[in-house]
Scaffold this motif. Structure first.
Motif, PDB file in Angstrom:
ATOM      1  N   MET A  93       0.827  -1.219   0.000  1.00 18.35           N
ATOM      2  CA  MET A  93       0.000   0.000   0.000  1.00 18.35           C
ATOM      3  C   MET A  93       0.854   1.258   0.000  1.00 18.35           C
ATOM      4  O   MET A  93       1.887   1.298   0.669  1.00 18.35           O
ATOM      5  CB  MET A  93      -0.868   0.040   1.265  1.00 18.35           C
ATOM      6  CG  MET A  93      -1.940  -0.998   1.323  1.00 18.35           C
ATOM      7  SD  MET A  93      -2.834  -0.915   2.875  1.00 18.35           S
ATOM      8  CE  MET A  93      -4.009   0.382   2.513  1.00 18.35           C
ATOM      9  N   ASP A  94       0.427   2.276  -0.732  1.00 15.90           N
ATOM     10  CA  ASP A  94       1.105   3.578  -0.671  1.00 15.90           C
ATOM     11  C   ASP A  94       0.802   4.236   0.673  1.00 15.90           C
ATOM     12  O   ASP A  94      -0.274   4.030   1.239  1.00 15.90           O
ATOM     13  CB  ASP A  94       0.601   4.496  -1.793  1.00 15.90           C
ATOM     14  CG  ASP A  94       1.174   4.109  -3.148  1.00 15.90           C
ATOM     15  OD1 ASP A  94       1.962   3.142  -3.199  1.00 15.90           O
ATOM     16  OD2 ASP A  94       0.822   4.766  -4.151  1.00 15.90           O
ATOM     17  N   ALA A  95       1.738   5.068   1.124  1.00 12.42           N
ATOM     18  CA  ALA A  95       1.588   5.693   2.442  1.00 12.42           C
ATOM     19  C   ALA A  95       0.617   6.869   2.438  1.00 12.42           C
ATOM     20  O   ALA A  95       0.186   7.324   3.489  1.00 12.42           O
ATOM     21  CB  ALA A  95       2.955   6.170   2.923  1.00 12.42           C
ATOM     22  N   ASP A  96       0.275   7.366   1.229  1.00 13.34           N
ATOM     23  CA  ASP A  96      -0.490   8.614   1.169  1.00 13.34           C
ATOM     24  C   ASP A  96      -2.003   8.427   1.185  1.00 13.34           C
ATOM     25  O   ASP A  96      -2.755   9.352   0.896  1.00 13.34           O
ATOM     26  CB  ASP A  96      -0.085   9.407  -0.077  1.00 13.34           C
ATOM     27  CG  ASP A  96      -0.246   8.580  -1.353  1.00 13.34           C
ATOM     28  OD1 ASP A  96      -0.816   7.477  -1.272  1.00 13.34           O
ATOM     29  OD2 ASP A  96       0.210   9.038  -2.411  1.00 13.34           O
ATOM     30  N   LEU A  97      -2.451   7.203   1.514  1.00 14.52           N
ATOM     31  CA  LEU A  97      -3.874   6.850   1.586  1.00 14.52           C
ATOM     32  C   LEU A  97      -4.583   6.935   0.227  1.00 14.52           C
ATOM     33  O   LEU A  97      -5.797   7.025   0.163  1.00 14.52           O
ATOM     34  CB  LEU A  97      -4.611   7.713   2.629  1.00 14.52           C
ATOM     35  CG  LEU A  97      -4.266   7.372   4.092  1.00 14.52           C
ATOM     36  CD1 LEU A  97      -4.924   8.350   5.044  1.00 14.52           C
ATOM     37  CD2 LEU A  97      -4.717   5.952   4.445  1.00 14.52           C
ATOM     38  N   GLN A  98      -3.796   6.897  -0.856  1.00 16.55           N
ATOM     39  CA  GLN A  98      -4.432   6.825  -2.187  1.00 16.55           C
ATOM     40  C   GLN A  98      -4.943   5.411  -2.453  1.00 16.55           C
ATOM     41  O   GLN A  98      -5.692   5.193  -3.386  1.00 16.55           O
ATOM     42  CB  GLN A  98      -3.454   7.267  -3.274  1.00 16.55           C
ATOM     43  CG  GLN A  98      -3.291   8.769  -3.323  1.00 16.55           C
ATOM     44  CD  GLN A  98      -2.618   9.228  -4.598  1.00 16.55           C
ATOM     45  OE1 GLN A  98      -1.431   8.997  -4.781  1.00 16.55           O
ATOM     46  NE2 GLN A  98      -3.370   9.887  -5.459  1.00 16.55           N
ATOM     47  N   HIS A  99      -4.476   4.477  -1.653  1.00 23.05           N
ATOM     48  CA  HIS A  99      -4.989   3.100  -1.715  1.00 23.05           C
ATOM     49  C   HIS A  99      -5.926   2.932  -0.517  1.00 23.05           C
ATOM     50  O   HIS A  99      -5.456   2.775   0.612  1.00 23.05           O
ATOM     51  CB  HIS A  99      -3.829   2.088  -1.631  1.00 23.05           C
ATOM     52  CG  HIS A  99      -2.920   2.146  -2.813  1.00 23.05           C
ATOM     53  ND1 HIS A  99      -1.634   1.673  -2.772  1.00 23.05           N
ATOM     54  CD2 HIS A  99      -3.125   2.609  -4.072  1.00 23.05           C
ATOM     55  CE1 HIS A  99      -1.079   1.842  -3.970  1.00 23.05           C
ATOM     56  NE2 HIS A  99      -1.961   2.409  -4.762  1.00 23.05           N
ATOM     57  N   GLN A 200      -7.213  11.730  -3.956  1.00 24.78           N
ATOM     58  CA  GLN A 200      -6.024  12.575  -3.878  1.00 24.78           C
ATOM     59  C   GLN A 200      -5.196  12.148  -2.670  1.00 24.78           C
ATOM     60  O   GLN A 200      -5.752  11.670  -1.692  1.00 24.78           O
ATOM     61  CB  GLN A 200      -6.445  14.034  -3.668  1.00 24.78           C
ATOM     62  CG  GLN A 200      -7.353  14.574  -4.756  1.00 24.78           C
ATOM     63  CD  GLN A 200      -6.550  15.010  -5.971  1.00 24.78           C
ATOM     64  OE1 GLN A 200      -5.522  15.636  -5.833  1.00 24.78           O
ATOM     65  NE2 GLN A 200      -7.010  14.660  -7.145  1.00 24.78           N
ATOM     66  N   ARG A 201      -3.872  12.341  -2.748  1.00 22.92           N
ATOM     67  CA  ARG A 201      -3.080  12.018  -1.553  1.00 22.92           C
ATOM     68  C   ARG A 201      -3.478  12.977  -0.445  1.00 22.92           C
ATOM     69  O   ARG A 201      -3.790  14.135  -0.696  1.00 22.92           O
ATOM     70  CB  ARG A 201      -1.579  12.013  -1.846  1.00 22.92           C
ATOM     71  CG  ARG A 201      -0.972  13.296  -2.260  1.00 22.92           C
ATOM     72  CD  ARG A 201       0.540  13.388  -2.083  1.00 22.92           C
ATOM     73  NE  ARG A 201       1.362  12.249  -2.407  1.00 22.92           N
ATOM     74  CZ  ARG A 201       2.183  11.679  -1.535  1.00 22.92           C
ATOM     75  NH1 ARG A 201       2.279  12.129  -0.304  1.00 22.92           N
ATOM     76  NH2 ARG A 201       2.941  10.663  -1.907  1.00 22.92           N
ATOM     77  N   VAL A 202      -3.515  12.463   0.820  1.00 22.30           N
ATOM     78  CA  VAL A 202      -4.066  13.274   1.907  1.00 22.30           C
ATOM     79  C   VAL A 202      -3.196  14.474   2.251  1.00 22.30           C
ATOM     80  O   VAL A 202      -3.676  15.511   2.668  1.00 22.30           O
ATOM     81  CB  VAL A 202      -4.338  12.438   3.183  1.00 22.30           C
ATOM     82  CG1 VAL A 202      -5.592  11.643   3.046  1.00 22.30           C
ATOM     83  CG2 VAL A 202      -3.163  11.561   3.531  1.00 22.30           C
TER      84      VAL A 202
END
Ligand code: UDP
Ligand code: MG
Length: 306
Positions: A93-99, A200-202
């Protein structure tokens, strides 16, 4: 009891990590009869990412981290995470909550109950992304699909939960030039696709700029397809045949044009240089493989991983 390993590549993600940790842990705690680990890979971040990961690993036994000696790239970070993971199922998982973490529940159901080896997220739109990036990505995946004859469609990223068997198959592939989307496709296994909308990334910024994406696209193309070499051969042959026809035509009608000749010479020299460069790409790939350098170098890990 099954264990889920969540592998999270992180490069300068200080702004999103606590939010990612909170949201993802919440979802994982709601899945019944499992245990889990959050395995963060700090890919040589220059901000406070490592400090945050260190603190998380001391605070919560579910959290582990590896930190690289420099930035080795997301591919290397994912490989390191898969290698260190110990779960029966592993999700990247990406860290930016895009997943969206909420999809973990459906993914786990697919791999643990529905008989799939892998359950992957497929992003159905690119809302919020620049028009140019959108267009280029779309075109790239279309070309790749044709060239590699593998399933690498647009939107199918690295967000996927895999069985241990599939993870081990990926880890068996020891190549230095790693292009994970190609490797997922190469190893096969039954995959269930879950569609989701782009978010969008958070916080923070995307780590990809145009030149990084271009290099990544070339990496994918030259690692997974030898079609450009076939093209070179075809174009070269076509040019040779046309030049013979032109020469015969020239003899028959006695044409001479210095300007056209110069243009032709310049064009052909350019073409030759391009072809040499394409061949060079394959040779340099081979050169890097033959050096057998490590894919990443670890500087620090959390206690349980050392
Ligand atoms: N990432 C990484 N190393 C890099 C670049 C990115 O580990 O050299 C990580 C990043 O921290 C994030 C994920 O890869 O967790 C996806 O990166 P990003 O969000 O910048 O990509 P985008 O979503 O814009 O494609
Ligand atoms: Mg992102």
């Amino acid at each position: 009891m099954n264990k889920i390993s969540v592998v999270v590549p992180c490069f300068n993600e200080e702004e999103v990590l606590s939010m990612f940790y909170k949201k993802t842990s919440e979802v994982l705690n709601e899945i019944e009869d499992i245990t889990y680990e959050l395995l963060f890979v700090d890919d040589g971040s220059k901000d406070h990412t490592k400090d945050i990961l260190r603190a998380l690993s001391l605070k919560d036994d579910h959290c582990e981290f590896i930190s690289f000696s420099r930035n080795f790239g997301k591919e290397a970070a994912m490989f390191a995470g898969l290698k260190k993971s110990s779960g029966d199922y592993v999700v990247i998982m990406d860290a930016d909550l895009q997943h969206p973490p909420i999809l973990l529940k459906e993914m786990y159901k697919a791999v643990s109950q529905e008989g799939y080896d892998c359950c992957a997220g497929k992003r159905v739109d690119r809302t919020g992304e620049g028009k140019m990036r959108n267009f280029l990505s779309h075109t790239f995946y279309k070309v790749m699909q044709k060239m590699c004859k593998m399933d690498m469609s647009d939107g199918c990223g690295d967000f996927r939960m895999m069985s241990r068997q599939m993870v081990d198959a990926i880890l068996e592939l020891k190549e230095y030039n790693r292009y994970m989307k190609g490797l997922f496709s190469f190893v096969g296994f039954d995959t269930k696709w879950i569609e989701f909308h782009n978010v969008q990334r958070v916080a923070g910024e995307s780590k990809w700029n145009f030149s990084k994406l271009f290099a990544y696209a070339l990496e994918g193309m030259f690692s997974f397809s030898t079609a450009p070499i076939v093209w070179i051969g075809n174009i070269g042959t076509a040019i040779m045949i046309s030049s013979i026809i032109m020469a015969i035509f020239g003899l028959l009608v006695h044409v001479t044009s210095m300007f056209h000749l110069v243009c032709l010479i310049l064009f052909l020299s350019g073409l030759q240089m391009l072809f040499v460069a394409i061949l060079g790409q394959y040779t340099t790939k081979d050169y890097m493989e033959s050096k057998q350098r490590p894919i990443y170098i670890v500087k620090e890990t959390s206690r349980n991983l050392s």
